[in-house]
Scaffold this active site. Structure first.
Site, PDB file in Angstrom:
ATOM      1  N   ASN A 169       8.378  -2.777  10.166  1.00 56.45           N
ATOM      2  CA  ASN A 169       7.067  -2.985  10.906  1.00 56.45           C
ATOM      3  C   ASN A 169       6.756  -4.235  10.918  1.00 56.45           C
ATOM      4  O   ASN A 169       6.348  -4.903  10.010  1.00 56.45           O
ATOM      5  CB  ASN A 169       5.997  -2.060  10.242  1.00 56.45           C
ATOM      6  CG  ASN A 169       4.461  -2.214  10.594  1.00 56.45           C
ATOM      7  OD1 ASN A 169       4.450  -2.982  11.595  1.00 56.45           O
ATOM      8  ND2 ASN A 169       3.435  -1.752  10.036  1.00 56.45           N
TER       9      ASN A 169
ATOM     10  N   LYS B 221       4.267  -5.609  12.314  1.00 58.49           N
ATOM     11  CA  LYS B 221       2.818  -5.817  12.515  1.00 58.49           C
ATOM     12  C   LYS B 221       2.560  -6.953  13.617  1.00 58.49           C
ATOM     13  O   LYS B 221       3.262  -6.906  14.535  1.00 58.49           O
ATOM     14  CB  LYS B 221       2.376  -6.408  11.047  1.00 58.49           C
ATOM     15  CG  LYS B 221       2.808  -5.426  10.012  1.00 58.49           C
ATOM     16  CD  LYS B 221       2.211  -5.502   8.685  1.00 58.49           C
ATOM     17  CE  LYS B 221       2.693  -4.348   7.420  1.00 58.49           C
ATOM     18  NZ  LYS B 221       1.992  -4.645   6.338  1.00 58.49           N
TER      19      LYS B 221
ATOM     20  N   HIS C  46      -1.572   3.673  10.144  1.00 58.67           N
ATOM     21  CA  HIS C  46      -1.316   2.553   9.387  1.00 58.67           C
ATOM     22  C   HIS C  46      -2.559   2.134   8.445  1.00 58.67           C
ATOM     23  O   HIS C  46      -3.690   2.126   9.039  1.00 58.67           O
ATOM     24  CB  HIS C  46      -0.842   1.620   9.685  1.00 58.67           C
ATOM     25  CG  HIS C  46      -0.135   0.543   8.810  1.00 58.67           C
ATOM     26  ND1 HIS C  46      -0.748  -0.314   8.072  1.00 58.67           N
ATOM     27  CD2 HIS C  46       1.335   0.197   8.623  1.00 58.67           C
ATOM     28  CE1 HIS C  46      -0.114  -1.014   7.299  1.00 58.67           C
ATOM     29  NE2 HIS C  46       1.241  -0.575   7.485  1.00 58.67           N
TER      30      HIS C  46
ATOM     31  N   GLU D 191      -3.755  -0.441   7.885  1.00 62.30           N
ATOM     32  CA  GLU D 191      -4.430  -1.671   8.494  1.00 62.30           C
ATOM     33  C   GLU D 191      -5.245  -1.227   9.627  1.00 62.30           C
ATOM     34  O   GLU D 191      -6.365  -1.659   9.808  1.00 62.30           O
ATOM     35  CB  GLU D 191      -3.172  -2.601   8.681  1.00 62.30           C
ATOM     36  CG  GLU D 191      -3.099  -3.450   7.321  1.00 62.30           C
ATOM     37  CD  GLU D 191      -1.552  -3.965   7.521  1.00 62.30           C
ATOM     38  OE1 GLU D 191      -0.860  -4.109   8.612  1.00 62.30           O
ATOM     39  OE2 GLU D 191      -0.955  -4.254   6.326  1.00 62.30           O
TER      40      GLU D 191
ATOM     41  N   GLU E  47       2.463   4.843   1.865  1.00 60.14           N
ATOM     42  CA  GLU E  47       2.279   3.582   1.892  1.00 60.14           C
ATOM     43  C   GLU E  47       1.040   3.242   0.741  1.00 60.14           C
ATOM     44  O   GLU E  47      -0.186   3.059   1.470  1.00 60.14           O
ATOM     45  CB  GLU E  47       2.009   2.601   3.161  1.00 60.14           C
ATOM     46  CG  GLU E  47       3.373   2.750   3.908  1.00 60.14           C
ATOM     47  CD  GLU E  47       3.342   1.752   4.957  1.00 60.14           C
ATOM     48  OE1 GLU E  47       4.463   1.026   4.978  1.00 60.14           O
ATOM     49  OE2 GLU E  47       2.219   1.219   5.350  1.00 60.14           O
TER      50      GLU E  47
ATOM     51  N   GLY F 156       2.280  -5.671   1.144  1.00 60.87           N
ATOM     52  CA  GLY F 156       2.060  -7.226   1.083  1.00 60.87           C
ATOM     53  C   GLY F 156       1.716  -7.956  -0.192  1.00 60.87           C
ATOM     54  O   GLY F 156       1.231  -9.096  -0.220  1.00 60.87           O
TER      55      GLY F 156
ATOM     56  N   SER G 152       5.879  -3.314  -0.147  1.00 59.51           N
ATOM     57  CA  SER G 152       6.655  -4.555  -0.873  1.00 59.51           C
ATOM     58  C   SER G 152       8.110  -4.145  -1.098  1.00 59.51           C
ATOM     59  O   SER G 152       8.508  -4.402  -2.071  1.00 59.51           O
ATOM     60  CB  SER G 152       5.835  -4.800  -2.111  1.00 59.51           C
ATOM     61  OG  SER G 152       4.786  -5.349  -1.881  1.00 59.51           O
TER      62      SER G 152
END
Ligand code: 13P
Length: 248
Positions: free
Chosen positions: A9, A11, A95, A97, A165, A171, A210
């Site tokens: 991904n 992003k 996701h 985010e 996730e 991250g 990660s």
């Protein structure tokens, strides 16, 4: 035996100058195609050119989000059909985010997943708990509730993938222990098997957060982990292929 999927991904990263990374991954893809499916989800602006870079190889392309409708007055949005037209064979939905930055809830995520499947694409539906939810012992409950709300009826092992996730692992360089991943993936498997009889036992459950070359082998070896959804480490062919190497 479920064939694993390693998906990158990107992003909101990447411009035309980064297409060489996709070309390098594509070049290596056929050598891994027997044991693992490989996919990159670049920003929508790069999708068509990325698809050209990967054409004729086993590397697949995906979108990162879509609108639940096929077309219409929705400035700035793209539909699953448009992503398919640009070369996508899958779309990530839900996701964390998107859930956090755009206030997307389970109902909208389910509508998006339905739209992806209706466009004959693979829906990669993301779920995951926050640090607060994990520390208060509510991780499994939270993820199960997201699955109940986000997965559309009639999903199958060929049109839907779940990506677990944990928000706190994205991250940050932090990952859950192998035991924690095993416990969560087992809980997800149990939910899928009962919600989608005959299909749920075969649906792929990816781990994301990660993942990098140095921890991929350990994470990918956990029961019910059928691949990875990779953020930062998917931006370079060396790291992405280092993760794929967990399946050699
Ligand atoms: P990182 O691999 O950068 O932690 O991102 C994970 C992710 O959010 C993939 O969708």
């Amino acid at each position: 035996m479920v064939k694993p999927l390693v998906a990158g991904n990107w992003k909101m990263n990447g411009t035309a100058e980064n297409l060489g990374e996709i070309a390098a991954i594509a070049e290596a893809a056929d050598g891994h195609a027997d044991v693992v499916d490989m996919m990159i989800c670049p920003p929508a602006t790069l999708l068509r050119n990325a698809s050209y870079s990967a054409s004729g190889t086993a590397l697949k392309m995906g979108g990162q989000d879509c609108h639940p409708e096929v077309s219409g007055a929705h400035t700035g949005d793209v539909s699953a059909k448009m992503l398919a037209d640009a070369g996508a064979s899958a779309v990530i939905v839900g996701h964390s985010e998107r859930r956090a930055d755009h206030g997307e809830g389970d109902e909208l995520v389910r509508a998006k997943a339905k739209a992806v499947i209706a466009a004959n694409l693979l829906a990669i539906v993301c779920v995951g708990e926050t640090l607060e939810e994990r520390e208060s012992g509510q991780a499994v409950e939270r993820v199960t509730s997201q699955l109940k709300g986000s997965l559309p009826e009639g999903a199958t092992a060929s049109n839907l993938v779940v990506a677990y996730e944990p928000v706190w692992a994205i991250g940050t360089g932090k990952t859950p222990t192998a035991d924690d991943v095993a416990a969560m993936h087992l809980a997800i498997r149990e939910h899928l098997s009962s919600a989608f009889p005959g299909e749920g036992s075969q649906m792929r459950i990816l781990y994301g957060g990660s993942v990098k070359p140095s921890n991929a082998a350990e994470l990918m070896a956990v029961d019910n982990v059928n691949g990875a959804l990779v953020g930062g480490a998917s931006l370079t062919s060396a790291d992405f292929l280092g993760i794929v190497a967990a399946y050699e």
